[in-house]
Design a protein around this motif. Structure first.
Motif, PDB file in Angstrom:
ATOM      1  N   GLU A  37       0.871  -1.173   0.000  1.00  0.00           N
ATOM      2  CA  GLU A  37       0.000   0.000   0.000  1.00  0.00           C
ATOM      3  C   GLU A  37       0.913   1.229   0.000  1.00  0.00           C
ATOM      4  OE1 GLU A  37      -2.941  -0.270   3.186  1.00  0.00           O
ATOM      5  OE2 GLU A  37      -2.485  -2.421   3.271  1.00  0.00           O
ATOM      6  N   PRO A  38       0.747   2.137  -0.960  1.00  0.00           N
ATOM      7  CA  PRO A  38       1.665   3.285  -1.081  1.00  0.00           C
ATOM      8  C   PRO A  38       1.826   4.098   0.197  1.00  0.00           C
ATOM      9  CG  PRO A  38       0.142   3.231  -2.942  1.00  0.00           C
ATOM     10  CD  PRO A  38      -0.285   2.155  -1.990  1.00  0.00           C
ATOM     11  N   GLU A  39       0.762   4.256   0.972  1.00  0.00           N
ATOM     12  CA  GLU A  39       0.855   5.091   2.176  1.00  0.00           C
ATOM     13  C   GLU A  39       1.714   4.459   3.269  1.00  0.00           C
ATOM     14  OE1 GLU A  39      -2.856   2.619   2.371  1.00  0.00           O
ATOM     15  OE2 GLU A  39      -2.040   3.964   0.883  1.00  0.00           O
ATOM     16  N   LYS A  40       2.083   3.181   3.121  1.00  0.00           N
ATOM     17  CA  LYS A  40       2.936   2.513   4.102  1.00  0.00           C
ATOM     18  C   LYS A  40       4.406   2.467   3.670  1.00  0.00           C
ATOM     19  CE  LYS A  40      -0.667  -0.415   6.087  1.00  0.00           C
ATOM     20  NZ  LYS A  40      -1.052  -1.810   6.360  1.00  0.00           N
ATOM     21  N   ILE A  41       4.719   3.106   2.559  1.00  0.00           N
ATOM     22  CA  ILE A  41       6.087   3.109   2.051  1.00  0.00           C
ATOM     23  C   ILE A  41       6.872   4.255   2.682  1.00  0.00           C
ATOM     24  CG2 ILE A  41       7.542   3.401   0.003  1.00  0.00           C
ATOM     25  CD1 ILE A  41       5.272   2.116  -1.611  1.00  0.00           C
ATOM     26  N   ALA A  60       8.301   5.492 -14.062  1.00  0.00           N
ATOM     27  CA  ALA A  60       7.279   4.429 -14.072  1.00  0.00           C
ATOM     28  C   ALA A  60       6.531   4.400 -12.751  1.00  0.00           C
ATOM     29  CB  ALA A  60       7.917   3.070 -14.358  1.00  0.00           C
ATOM     30  N   LEU A  61       7.226   4.605 -11.653  1.00  0.00           N
ATOM     31  CA  LEU A  61       6.605   4.618 -10.328  1.00  0.00           C
ATOM     32  C   LEU A  61       5.618   5.770 -10.218  1.00  0.00           C
ATOM     33  CD1 LEU A  61       8.249   4.008  -6.953  1.00  0.00           C
ATOM     34  CD2 LEU A  61       7.095   6.174  -7.303  1.00  0.00           C
ATOM     35  N   GLY A  66      -1.848   6.502  -6.875  1.00  0.00           N
ATOM     36  CA  GLY A  66      -1.633   6.585  -5.437  1.00  0.00           C
ATOM     37  C   GLY A  66      -0.178   6.731  -5.018  1.00  0.00           C
ATOM     38  N   TRP A  67       0.740   6.752  -5.958  1.00  0.00           N
ATOM     39  CA  TRP A  67       2.164   6.796  -5.637  1.00  0.00           C
ATOM     40  C   TRP A  67       2.774   8.190  -5.791  1.00  0.00           C
ATOM     41  CZ3 TRP A  67       5.602   2.331  -4.957  1.00  0.00           C
ATOM     42  CH2 TRP A  67       4.890   1.153  -4.723  1.00  0.00           C
TER      43      TRP A  67
END
Length: 107
Positions: A37-41, A60-61, A66-67
């Motif tokens: 999940e992006p918010e946990k990165i 690409a990311l 959401g990223w």
């Protein structure tokens, strides 16, 4: 707890489209197999060998939904004799309670 999730792939050529396609496919697999999940990165490091210069693979990311706010840094891989050409490596620093042995590294 922060865990590192590693992945690596190669591009078919140093063309922007090929580099972005290979990077996106790698990220998609890393996300799928680790339920990212992006918010946990915490952050993402992306390296590329010195024969990749058409585009930053991190582009690409940025195209993933959401990223937008995920901190990412691109860097050049060490130029080691006999190393894999056109190689892109990703290290995702991820907040998770998953044990080390539960992390799925993608190659």
């Amino acid at each position: 707890m922060i865990r590192g999730i590693r992945g690596a792939t190669t591009a078919a050529s140093n063309k922007e489209q090929e580099v972005l396609l290979s990077t996106k496919q790698l990220l998609d697999e890393m996300i799928l197999h680790n339920r990212i999940e992006p918010e946990k990165i915490a952050s993402v490091f992306i390296s590329a060998t010195n024969d990749i210069g058409s585009v930053f693979p991190a582009k690409a990311l940025r195209q993933l939904e959401g990223w937008t706010f995920v901190p990412v840094m691109c860097m050049q891989e060490l130029d080691v004799e006999g190393g894999l050409p056109l190689c892109i490596r990703v290290m995702i620093h991820y907040n998770t309670e998953e044990p080390q042995e539960g992390i799925k590294h993608i190659y």
